[in-house]
Design an enzyme around this catalytic site. Structure first.
Site, PDB file in Angstrom:
ATOM      1  N   VAL A  12       0.837  -1.207   0.000  1.00 35.39           N
ATOM      2  CA  VAL A  12       0.000   0.000   0.000  1.00 35.39           C
ATOM      3  C   VAL A  12       0.873   1.260   0.000  1.00 35.39           C
ATOM      4  O   VAL A  12       0.626   2.208  -0.761  1.00 35.39           O
ATOM      5  CB  VAL A  12      -0.988   0.001   1.196  1.00 35.39           C
ATOM      6  CG1 VAL A  12      -1.806   1.293   1.228  1.00 35.39           C
ATOM      7  CG2 VAL A  12      -1.932  -1.201   1.113  1.00 35.39           C
ATOM      8  N   GLY A 129     -11.393  -1.143   0.201  1.00 33.77           N
ATOM      9  CA  GLY A 129     -10.251  -0.757  -0.639  1.00 33.77           C
ATOM     10  C   GLY A 129     -10.524   0.515  -1.420  1.00 33.77           C
ATOM     11  O   GLY A 129     -10.671   1.592  -0.851  1.00 33.77           O
ATOM     12  N   ILE A 131     -13.185   1.361  -3.055  1.00 32.32           N
ATOM     13  CA  ILE A 131     -14.589   1.795  -3.174  1.00 32.32           C
ATOM     14  C   ILE A 131     -14.814   3.025  -2.299  1.00 32.32           C
ATOM     15  O   ILE A 131     -14.548   2.985  -1.097  1.00 32.32           O
ATOM     16  CB  ILE A 131     -15.568   0.688  -2.698  1.00 32.32           C
ATOM     17  CG1 ILE A 131     -15.327  -0.616  -3.446  1.00 32.32           C
ATOM     18  CG2 ILE A 131     -17.012   1.146  -2.839  1.00 32.32           C
ATOM     19  CD1 ILE A 131     -16.145  -1.781  -2.904  1.00 32.32           C
ATOM     20  N   GLU A 185      -3.871 -14.887   1.608  1.00 29.46           N
ATOM     21  CA  GLU A 185      -2.641 -14.835   2.411  1.00 29.46           C
ATOM     22  C   GLU A 185      -2.186 -16.248   2.769  1.00 29.46           C
ATOM     23  O   GLU A 185      -3.002 -17.169   2.827  1.00 29.46           O
ATOM     24  CB  GLU A 185      -2.934 -14.105   3.739  1.00 29.46           C
ATOM     25  CG  GLU A 185      -3.515 -12.728   3.598  1.00 29.46           C
ATOM     26  CD  GLU A 185      -2.469 -11.667   3.381  1.00 29.46           C
ATOM     27  OE1 GLU A 185      -1.278 -11.959   3.560  1.00 29.46           O
ATOM     28  OE2 GLU A 185      -2.856 -10.552   3.000  1.00 29.46           O
ATOM     29  N   LYS A 200     -14.297  -4.385   9.372  1.00 31.02           N
ATOM     30  CA  LYS A 200     -14.833  -3.435   8.389  1.00 31.02           C
ATOM     31  C   LYS A 200     -16.288  -3.081   8.685  1.00 31.02           C
ATOM     32  O   LYS A 200     -16.676  -1.912   8.594  1.00 31.02           O
ATOM     33  CB  LYS A 200     -14.675  -4.013   6.980  1.00 31.02           C
ATOM     34  CG  LYS A 200     -13.208  -4.111   6.548  1.00 31.02           C
ATOM     35  CD  LYS A 200     -13.069  -4.943   5.288  1.00 31.02           C
ATOM     36  CE  LYS A 200     -11.623  -4.997   4.795  1.00 31.02           C
ATOM     37  NZ  LYS A 200     -11.430  -5.993   3.737  1.00 31.02           N
TER      38      LYS A 200
HETATM   39  N1  HSE Z   1      -7.638  -9.465   2.901  1.00 31.48           N
HETATM   40  C1  HSE Z   1      -8.516  -8.428   2.489  1.00 31.48           C
HETATM   41  C2  HSE Z   1      -9.531  -8.993   1.484  1.00 31.48           C
HETATM   42  C3  HSE Z   1      -7.734  -7.288   1.890  1.00 31.48           C
HETATM   43  O1  HSE Z   1      -9.366 -10.152   1.044  1.00 31.48           O
HETATM   44  O2  HSE Z   1     -10.508  -8.341   1.169  1.00 31.48           O
HETATM   45  C4  HSE Z   1      -8.423  -5.985   1.889  1.00 31.48           C
HETATM   46  O3  HSE Z   1      -8.739  -5.503   3.158  1.00 31.48           O
END
Ligand code: HSE
Length: 399
Positions: A12, A129, A131, A185, A200
């Site tokens: 980022v 992200g 949006i 990940e 979120k």
């Molecule tokens: N790991 C998060 C996702 C990344 O898959 O949406 C963005 O916050």
């Protein structure tokens, strides 16, 4: 000239520098001033990088430089991001971040500190992200009494569920493939167990209701138990399965959860596939609005951070309105929430209806079990009913 420092030169952080440099003219024009990256903080050196000369290793170089007006925190995690953000705000330097963990945990305190020091703590990139969702809530939806906010807020799990549905593959298989492609990940727990979406929805809910929604009070269930058989039933019912993050106000009570849900094709979230995210906000006079786009990725996320940098540059010495008090909003127990449930039972349809009452059954050619949807009932009633039969699994059904 507005001098900017970027904390963390990973995905980022490097994206923030790239967006500013690529769109320098546009950024300057929109900010009404020249925006210049003066420092990049990282433990590492970046020999050969075009901005290697901006790299510093000591945060105090940035904090003690009165020229720096805006700090982009792209370190992630709680510490040292929390300490660095506080120190910057105490000096009257605005902070822009994509760090949902930190915003969910300490957001209201950092917002207050920014207000007390005539600067800003902005976090457009922390949810969805690229949006635009935080700014619309803070600026465009202000006349509304918002009664629900729901969304698909995690790209990794949406990608996995989309693949499971389209290819009939198992969760483990799709996860491995997603990891190999770099979509998931190496440690996928925060995504697949719903913790990321929980942070979120806590942020969005705090903003729309104006009081702090503690993420630890949000019921959170991930997608690890969803199977290909669930998708077989969902298809027959005309549903799909999505990881839904939602909060709502019903009869003055607030509910919040993250859970895999069956949704039908009339729900606008039905068509949100792959790594895309979407957020739906319902206001009492406006009705529903929806925001859709890339919920992750270097440049979309960085673009959202830079939108905050521009806002900070336009508001030097002033704090932008943000409706998020430090007091906690009381979140009611999920037991009181009411909805239909999709349920799979080992036994006959009679066994299932004996436990759950009238059901809409569906044949999905899965041997030794029956599956169908109950009438709307409270979670408490559902849990009691499920103890009366041999239940295999259940998935919440959301309108
Ligand atoms: N790991 C998060 C996702 C990344 O898959 O949406 C963005 O916050």
């Amino acid at each position: 000239m507005v001098k900017v420092a970027v904390l963390g030169y990973g995905t980022v952080g490097s994206g923030i520098v790239e967006v500013i440099k690529t769109n320098q003219d546009m950024v300057n024009k929109k900010a009404g001033d020249e925006v210049d990256v003066k420092y990049i903080l990282d433990l590492r050196d970046f020999p050969g990088d075009p901005y290697e000369n901006l790299v510093v290793h000591d945060v105090d170089t940035i904090l003690n430089d009165p020229e720096v007006a805006v700090v982009c925190e792209a370190m992630g995690g709680i510490e040292p991001a929390y300490t660095f953000s506080k120190k910057a705000l105490l000096q009257g330097k605005s902070v822009c971040t994509s760090n949902k963990e930190l915003v969910a945990k300490h957001g209201p305190e950092l917002i207050r500190m920014a207000r007390e020091h005539n600067c800003n703590y902005l976090f457009e990139a922390s949810v969805g992200g690229g949006i635009p969702i935080i700014r619309p809530i803070n600026a465009s939806l202000t006349p509304e009494k918002i009664d629900s906010v729901s969304g698909i807020l995690n790209g990794t799990t949406n990608y996995i569920l989309t693949k499971m549905e389209r290819e009939g593959s198992d969760f483990d298989e799709v996860l491995k493939e997603a990891q190999a492609k770099g979509y998931a990940e190496k440690n996928p727990e925060a995504d697949v167990e719903g913790y990321d979406a929980c942070r979120k929805i806590a942020i969005l809910s705090s903003l729309v209701y104006g009081k702090n929604v503690d993420f630890e009070h949000i019921y959170t269930e991930g997608i690890t138990k969803i199977t290909t058989n669930d998708f077989k039933y969902a298809k027959k019912l005309g549903y799909t399965i999505k990881l839904i993050a939602k909060s709502k106000c019903v009869d003055e009570k607030y509910f919040a959860f993250v859970s895999p849900c069956m949704i039908n094709s009339e729900n606008p979230l039905y068509g949100v596939n792959d790594v895309f995210n979407a957020v739906m906000v319902h206001g009492n006079t406006l009705g529903s609005t929806m925001y859709y786009g890339k919920g992750a990725g270097k440049l979309p996320t960085a673009s959202a951070v830079v939108s905050d940098v521009i806002d900070c540059a336009k508001h030097i010495g002033k704090t932008i309105f943000c409706f998020w008090e430090e007091d906690n909003l009381e979140i009611s127990s999920m037991e009181e929430d009411v909805r239909p449930f999709f349920v799979r039972v080992k036994g006959t349809r009679e066994d299932a209806e004996k436990a759950f009452g009238k059901m809409q059954f569906v044949e999905a050619d899965v041997a030794g079990e029956v599956g169908g949807v109950t009438e709307a009932m409270s979670e408490k009633a559902f849990n009691e009913a499920s103890a009366k039969c041999n239940m295999i699994s259940r998935i919440r059904v959301e309108a």
